[in-house]
Design an enzyme around this catalytic site. Structure first.
Site, PDB file in Angstrom:
ATOM      1  N   CYS A  17       0.875  -1.186   0.000  1.00 46.36           N
ATOM      2  CA  CYS A  17       0.000   0.000   0.000  1.00 46.36           C
ATOM      3  C   CYS A  17       0.907   1.228   0.000  1.00 46.36           C
ATOM      4  CB  CYS A  17      -0.971  -0.036   1.178  1.00 46.36           C
ATOM      5  SG  CYS A  17      -0.193  -0.035   2.803  1.00 46.36           S
ATOM      6  N   ASN A  20       2.297   1.388   4.359  1.00 43.93           N
ATOM      7  CA  ASN A  20       2.606   0.104   5.014  1.00 43.93           C
ATOM      8  C   ASN A  20       2.297   0.129   6.517  1.00 43.93           C
ATOM      9  OD1 ASN A  20       5.492  -2.094   5.527  1.00 43.93           O
ATOM     10  ND2 ASN A  20       3.403  -2.653   5.083  1.00 43.93           N
ATOM     11  N   CYS A  22      -1.473   0.688   7.370  1.00 48.40           N
ATOM     12  CA  CYS A  22      -2.920   0.408   7.491  1.00 48.40           C
ATOM     13  C   CYS A  22      -3.332  -0.830   6.690  1.00 48.40           C
ATOM     14  CB  CYS A  22      -3.749   1.605   7.016  1.00 48.40           C
ATOM     15  SG  CYS A  22      -3.514   3.094   8.005  1.00 48.40           S
ATOM     16  N   ARG A  23      -3.337  -0.729   5.357  1.00 45.78           N
ATOM     17  CA  ARG A  23      -3.925  -1.793   4.536  1.00 45.78           C
ATOM     18  C   ARG A  23      -3.013  -2.998   4.345  1.00 45.78           C
ATOM     19  NH1 ARG A  23      -5.085   2.125  -0.325  1.00 45.78           N
ATOM     20  NH2 ARG A  23      -3.219   3.038   0.633  1.00 45.78           N
ATOM     21  N   SER A  24      -1.771  -2.771   3.924  1.00 48.07           N
ATOM     22  CA  SER A  24      -0.941  -3.936   3.576  1.00 48.07           C
ATOM     23  C   SER A  24      -0.525  -4.772   4.799  1.00 48.07           C
ATOM     24  CB  SER A  24       0.265  -3.546   2.707  1.00 48.07           C
ATOM     25  OG  SER A  24       1.101  -2.623   3.336  1.00 48.07           O
ATOM     26  N   ASP A 134      -8.052   3.811   0.926  1.00 48.24           N
ATOM     27  CA  ASP A 134      -7.155   4.243   2.003  1.00 48.24           C
ATOM     28  C   ASP A 134      -7.995   4.698   3.203  1.00 48.24           C
ATOM     29  OD1 ASP A 134      -5.342   5.455   3.621  1.00 48.24           O
ATOM     30  OD2 ASP A 134      -4.440   6.696   2.056  1.00 48.24           O
TER      31      ASP A 134
HETATM   32  P1  4NP Z   1      -1.782   2.747   4.097  1.00 54.35           P
HETATM   33  O1  4NP Z   1      -2.463   4.081   4.704  1.00 54.35           O
HETATM   34  O2  4NP Z   1      -1.234   3.130   2.750  1.00 54.35           O
HETATM   35  O3  4NP Z   1      -2.922   1.822   3.992  1.00 54.35           O
HETATM   36  O4  4NP Z   1      -0.714   2.342   5.086  1.00 54.35           O
HETATM   37  C1  4NP Z   1      -1.786   5.307   4.792  1.00 54.35           C
HETATM   38  C2  4NP Z   1      -0.939   5.538   5.847  1.00 54.35           C
HETATM   39  C3  4NP Z   1      -0.318   6.773   5.948  1.00 54.35           C
HETATM   40  C4  4NP Z   1      -0.533   7.739   4.999  1.00 54.35           C
HETATM   41  C5  4NP Z   1      -1.379   7.500   3.932  1.00 54.35           C
HETATM   42  C6  4NP Z   1      -2.003   6.274   3.841  1.00 54.35           C
HETATM   43  N1  4NP Z   1       0.091   9.008   5.122  1.00 54.35           N
HETATM   44  O5  4NP Z   1      -0.203   9.894   4.305  1.00 54.35           O
HETATM   45  O6  4NP Z   1       0.933   9.197   6.010  1.00 54.35           O
END
Ligand code: 4NP
Length: 164
Positions: A17, A20, A22-24, A134
């Site tokens: 993602c 790294n 939340c989703r992955s 996201d």
């Molecule tokens: P992820 O979510 O891609 O699912 O881990 C996010 C985590 C942090 C951010 C964006 C999406 N950020 O902008 O910091």
């Protein structure tokens, strides 16, 4: 990870993602849980990474950790960024959304890769979209929603990889 993939019949899967956190990590935890439930742990190498570097070294977001816990899954990964070696190391590189997919495809085209680079939700039966959204800036319900689509998709992915 198996350090000598050429000698192994294991299948390696990297979930990707943006951050790294939340989703992955959730996809990694859910897929590993399914693999363990099926007694297939010795046939898979499973990891996750982000296309961005903002959260490198951090544990998964507390909201992902909580939703996983509520479903009996422990998340213990630390965030890392995708590196070029991943394109040699992994058989499947599975993106959460189109942005991640494009980044991975650009890296792969510039450097070469034999990996299958795909969207996770392509493995979800009867899906109503092709991205795992996201959830970072939303509330807890977004994380439960992500968990559900990740679970359905990971089931489909495992079914496919078992048959391969
Ligand atoms: P992820 O979510 O891609 O699912 O881990 C996010 C985590 C942090 C951010 C964006 C999406 N950020 O902008 O910091």
């Amino acid at each position: 990870m198996d350090e000598n993939p050429a000698s192994s019949s294991r299948t390696s899967v990297l979930f990707v993602c943006l951050g790294n956190i939340c989703r992955s990590p959730l996809a990694e935890g859910v897929f590993r849980h399914l693999v363990e439930q099926e007694g297939l742990a010795d046939r898979f190498d499973i990891d996750s990474a982000g296309t961005g570097a903002w959260h490198v070294g951090e544990r998964s977001d507390a909201r992902s950790t909580l939703v996983a816990e509520q479903h009996g899954i422990e998340l213990d990964s630390r965030a890392r960024q995708v590196v070029l070696e991943d394109f040699e190391r992994f058989d499947y590189i599975i993106a959460m959304d189109h942005d991640n997919l494009r980044t991975l495809q650009r890296m792969s085209e510039a450097n070469g890769s034999g990996a299958h680079i795909e969207l996770l939700r392509m493995y979800e039966p009867e899906r109503d979209g092709d991205e795992v959204p996201d959830p970072y800036y939303g509330g807890a319900s977004g994380f439960e929603n992500v968990y559900k689509m990740v679970k359905r998709s990971c089931r489909g992915l495992l079914k496919q990889l078992r048959a391969a």
